[in-house]
Design an enzyme around this catalytic site. Sequence first.
Site, short mmCIF file in Angstrom:
data_model
loop_
_atom_site.label_atom_id
_atom_site.label_comp_id
_atom_site.label_asym_id
_atom_site.label_seq_id
_atom_site.Cartn_x
_atom_site.Cartn_y
_atom_site.Cartn_z
N CYS A 144 39.12 61.77 60.05
CA CYS A 144 39.99 61.25 59.01
C CYS A 144 39.43 59.95 58.48
O CYS A 144 38.90 59.14 59.24
CB CYS A 144 41.39 61.01 59.54
SG CYS A 144 42.29 62.53 59.83
N CYS A 183 43.97 64.99 57.10
CA CYS A 183 43.03 65.90 57.75
C CYS A 183 43.64 66.40 59.05
O CYS A 183 44.46 65.72 59.66
CB CYS A 183 41.68 65.24 57.97
SG CYS A 183 41.76 63.62 58.69
N CYS A 243 41.92 62.51 52.40
CA CYS A 243 41.31 63.51 53.28
C CYS A 243 39.81 63.47 53.02
O CYS A 243 39.32 62.57 52.35
CB CYS A 243 41.92 64.90 53.09
SG CYS A 243 41.52 65.70 51.55
#
Length: 141
Positions: free
Chosen positions: A86, A79, A7
């Site tokens: 991302c 994400c 993330c």
Amino acid sequence: MRILVLCTGNRCRSQMVQGVLKHLNPLFEVCSAGVKPAEAVHPLAISVMKEIGIDISSHYPKSVNQYLDQSWDYVLTVCGSAKESCPIFRGKVKQQLHIGFEDPDAFVGTTEEQIQQFRSVRDRIITDITDWYKKELQFFL
């Protein structure tokens, strides 16, 4: 089985996903990282995971760069919102997939509302990651 969870800040979601995956199968090698690693794992992420018996208190944010030269069975991006980008993993990976979650750290509210948001994201992580695990990795059960 080697799984890398990515993330942005490696502060909340990826750390919680890492904890859930290790809880599902302690034999898996699961790491998490971010493209812009934060200073520390969010204390509320640690707290809400502890509530369900998963200890991530020794986790710390790491940069995706330290994993680029390694091989992975799965790279999982987590994400969630359209406001986030991302990370794209350019290392050696057999399969990349995305299971998005909202960032609980972005929520604005009272302390109790923030805790509830972290719990909500945690519970969705448990559901979605367990479902993926049962579908894709059932031979490791």
